[in-house]
Design a protein around this motif. Sequence first.
Motif, PDB file in Angstrom:
ATOM      1  N   THR A  57      67.375 -32.081 -29.708  1.00 40.28           N
ATOM      2  CA  THR A  57      66.568 -31.200 -29.977  1.00 40.28           C
ATOM      3  C   THR A  57      66.878 -29.736 -29.576  1.00 40.28           C
ATOM      4  OG1 THR A  57      64.807 -32.520 -29.815  1.00 40.28           O
ATOM      5  CG2 THR A  57      63.994 -30.423 -29.562  1.00 40.28           C
ATOM      6  N   LYS A  63      62.547 -26.798 -33.952  1.00 38.15           N
ATOM      7  CA  LYS A  63      60.958 -26.213 -33.678  1.00 38.15           C
ATOM      8  C   LYS A  63      60.099 -26.825 -34.142  1.00 38.15           C
ATOM      9  CE  LYS A  63      62.403 -21.815 -32.591  1.00 38.15           C
ATOM     10  NZ  LYS A  63      61.864 -20.703 -32.242  1.00 38.15           N
ATOM     11  N   ALA A  64      60.310 -27.773 -35.227  1.00 43.85           N
ATOM     12  CA  ALA A  64      59.194 -28.938 -35.662  1.00 43.85           C
ATOM     13  C   ALA A  64      59.975 -30.080 -35.931  1.00 43.85           C
ATOM     14  CB  ALA A  64      58.488 -28.479 -36.529  1.00 43.85           C
ATOM     15  N   THR A 102      56.618 -36.434 -31.918  1.00 41.37           N
ATOM     16  CA  THR A 102      57.047 -35.041 -32.387  1.00 41.37           C
ATOM     17  C   THR A 102      57.857 -34.463 -31.233  1.00 41.37           C
ATOM     18  OG1 THR A 102      54.922 -33.903 -31.150  1.00 41.37           O
ATOM     19  CG2 THR A 102      54.866 -34.455 -33.593  1.00 41.37           C
ATOM     20  N   SER A 104      60.358 -30.914 -30.261  1.00 47.34           N
ATOM     21  CA  SER A 104      60.217 -29.487 -30.523  1.00 47.34           C
ATOM     22  C   SER A 104      60.900 -28.756 -29.103  1.00 47.34           C
ATOM     23  CB  SER A 104      58.987 -28.562 -30.901  1.00 47.34           C
ATOM     24  OG  SER A 104      59.070 -27.448 -30.643  1.00 47.34           O
ATOM     25  N   SER A 108      58.076 -31.826 -26.718  1.00 46.51           N
ATOM     26  CA  SER A 108      58.085 -32.825 -27.225  1.00 46.51           C
ATOM     27  C   SER A 108      56.795 -33.898 -26.661  1.00 46.51           C
ATOM     28  CB  SER A 108      59.252 -33.718 -27.305  1.00 46.51           C
ATOM     29  OG  SER A 108      60.371 -32.848 -27.977  1.00 46.51           O
ATOM     30  N   ASP A 147      56.580 -24.609 -36.991  1.00 46.69           N
ATOM     31  CA  ASP A 147      56.796 -24.622 -35.684  1.00 46.69           C
ATOM     32  C   ASP A 147      55.786 -25.164 -34.710  1.00 46.69           C
ATOM     33  OD1 ASP A 147      57.608 -23.363 -33.196  1.00 46.69           O
ATOM     34  OD2 ASP A 147      57.090 -21.167 -33.761  1.00 46.69           O
ATOM     35  N   ARG A 149      54.242 -26.141 -31.229  1.00 47.72           N
ATOM     36  CA  ARG A 149      54.110 -25.509 -29.836  1.00 47.72           C
ATOM     37  C   ARG A 149      53.291 -26.378 -29.233  1.00 47.72           C
ATOM     38  NH1 ARG A 149      53.205 -19.367 -31.671  1.00 47.72           N
ATOM     39  NH2 ARG A 149      54.968 -19.356 -33.449  1.00 47.72           N
TER      40      ARG A 149
END
Length: 183
Positions: A57, A63-64, A102, A104, A108, A147, A149
Amino acid sequence: MRLVVSLLILALTTSAAVAQQAMSLTAAPVALSSPMRTYALRLGPGQDLRQQLAAFTQQHQLKAAAIVTCVGSLTTTTLRLANQNGPTVYKGHFEIVSLVGTLSVNGSHLHLAVADSTGRTVGGHLLDGNLVYTTAELVVGVLEELDFRRELDPVSTYQELKVYPAAKPAPGQSGRRASPKKP
């Protein structure tokens, strides 16, 4: 008569506000869409599943992203089980039956399920300490227009997923990384 009309307007306004609030509680969540680009990778014996995904990552500045699929085996499984604070460690030989979540650079969230030689399955939050036995074969999907977050959720009180549109690249720059040249 004015009093009756005023009370009627107040009742209608109040019931409309209550109805609107009730609808907002049951309304479908806002969903953002993105095309997906995928990576396929294989981890080898002794590698830590979570650490390798975190390194991947970071290396690709994702980012996604999401785990599309993962199969393989582990000799050590380390999970945070539901409603537990600390890790639970299992030693032996385990088949990975599911890895979801997910990824990121912003945080994550991954869950792992494994089965032992009797088929007994256990799952929870993926932690460091999941060591590959023979292989871990993964496909990771990157959502380039999003993105992910992690932000404090006032209801759960945890850092939960918040999805944003990805920042647009500056003029003259593409949003994709250059592909390696073929020999």
